[in-house]
Every structure is written in structure tokens, then in C-alpha cells.
Scaffold this active site. Sequence first.
Site, PDB file in Angstrom:
ATOM      1  CB  SER A 130      -0.971  -0.041   1.180  1.00  0.00           C
ATOM      2  OG  SER A 130      -2.019   0.872   1.004  1.00  0.00           O
ATOM      3  CG  ASP A 160      -4.157  -1.849   0.983  1.00  0.00           C
ATOM      4  OD1 ASP A 160      -3.148  -2.454   1.403  1.00  0.00           O
ATOM      5  OD2 ASP A 160      -4.408  -0.672   1.280  1.00  0.00           O
TER       6      ASP A 160
END
Length: 309
Positions: free
Chosen positions: A44, A158
Site C-alpha cells: 500500500s 491493497d
Amino acid sequence: MTEEPRTTVSLVLGSGGARGLAHIGVIRELEARGYDIRAISGSSMGAVIGGIHALGGLDTYERWVTGLGQSDVFRMLDWTFSGGGLIRGDALMRKLRALVGERNIEDLPIPFTAVAVDIEKGREAWFSDGSLFEAIRGSMAVPSIFTPHRYRGRLLVDGGLLNPVPVAPTLSTLTDLTVVVDLNGDVVEPPPLQKAVAADAVPGMMQRLRSYMAGLNGNAAPVEAGLAMSDVLMRSLETMQAAITRQHLAVFWPDVVIRVPKNTCSFHEFHLAGPLIEFGRSLAAEALTASEAARSRNGHISRRTHRGN
């Protein structure tokens, strides 16, 4: 006189939204102390900062991000009402490419791995070759905030969902130390950036986002007074990631763990870049000083090397 060899580092940068700007401060402190970063992995926001540093564009990125105000951040978001998220992220990727350029990961000066999650197969996806920003875009696709990203036939979200602190991708590079930056550290009081947040007079960007997200539930009241759907989502993700992080750190036993409290700032507060970078540097200084003292006492034996990793 021969120069003493520099301490080599595998750097693992965790997920956590705007708190990830603290990664920049960590990198600056490592550089100031003469550490040699030989490998980077990130999930991320950790993939964003790690990839840009591996590319050699961190100076440019830091100058840009520290100049952003709340309204600047808000204007960069390309909103959508379909596709599994509120933000497409294409505008942000175009801006980052324009800032620092685009390269394939295998051509970067520092070996780098971006970690995402293949949402269709329910497993991690590691990217150590191919387009840097395609991999970053997949890794940063926070569910329901950013739309999932289709790349190489995989639908990516993510990386922090399954691996908030991706140590494993760095194990193929032999280094003296593994340094992990965990963005989901325990809450501290008062919040670390309380003064910086209070001093910001720009109307809250997230308030508009919260109002929109709360509207998705019609007239349903929040679970708790002042707790919108977006709050519930972010807190749920952070709780899950904190639990997974504890498990990963227990398995991989890194040499240095730098913990950024999860109440340092909210997911969206990128306009606090300056204070976040400085806070990350101060946390790194404290952790590295303690590590250096311990290594001096123990004869400079790296736990990673000692365990045969």
C-alpha cells in the site's frame, strides 16, 4: 586507511494510508546514519514510498508532497460511482509518473517488491518486475476507497489486507539488518500530531468524504455518535492489519521494528506530510540508536544472519 563497510539493510515498509509518509523520515534517518539500503518491499503506502525511493525519485516526491494542502489533495482525487470504490486513482498515478518518471521494477537501482492481494484468488501477489506504477496502483487499492486494479490478468487490492509488513520478499537479499516500519502501532496519548492537526485551518476534506459514504446507507444512523461508515471501515482494516502484523513479526523476527502509532493521523491526512516525515525520522532515530547499542554489546551479530535467513 580502508573505509569501514556500511551496514546493509533490507527495508520493509508497511501499509497505513497517510501515516506512510513517516516512511520518508525513516529513510532519511537511515541515510543520515550511513546505512546502505539493499532491498525494499512494501504494501500500500509502503509500496508507494518504497518504489519511489528505489527509483531514485524520493527527493522530488518529498518536495511535492510537503507542499500539498488539504484542498490540493482533494482536487487530485478522481471520484467514481462504480467499479467497487470511490476513487479511480488514475489521476494520482499520472501525477506520480509526471513527477518521477516510470521504469520497470527490474531496472530500478534498488531491488523492490510491491505486495498486493489478488482478490479473485484470495492470495498475495508480489511484483518484482514489470511496470512500477501499475504494481503500486494495485498495492494501494484500499477496498471501497480505491477501485480494484486489473493488472496482468489479476484483480488487485491493497496488499495490507494479507501482508501489512511484507518481510518475506526481502529474504532473498542477504543483508546485515532487516528494518520494518509498522504503521499500525499501539495508540498513544496524546495523539502524536495533535498540535499539527489542530493548527490546520483548512475545512476538513474527510468530512465531505464521510458525508458521502454515510449517505450510501441512506438515512441509517452511524454505529456510534460521530462514527461514520468510513470510520468503521478504516478502524476495521487497521484492527485486522495490526493482528496480522503481530503474527508476521513473531514469525520473521526482524532486527529493528519502528512502530508508528495508528492514531498519529487519519488515513486521508496527506496534508500533514511535513510533521509526519519528521515524526518518522524521530521514531527511526530512537529505534536505530537502541539497535546500535544492542549490536555493539552483542558483537554486531545480526539476528537475520544468525538465523540463517
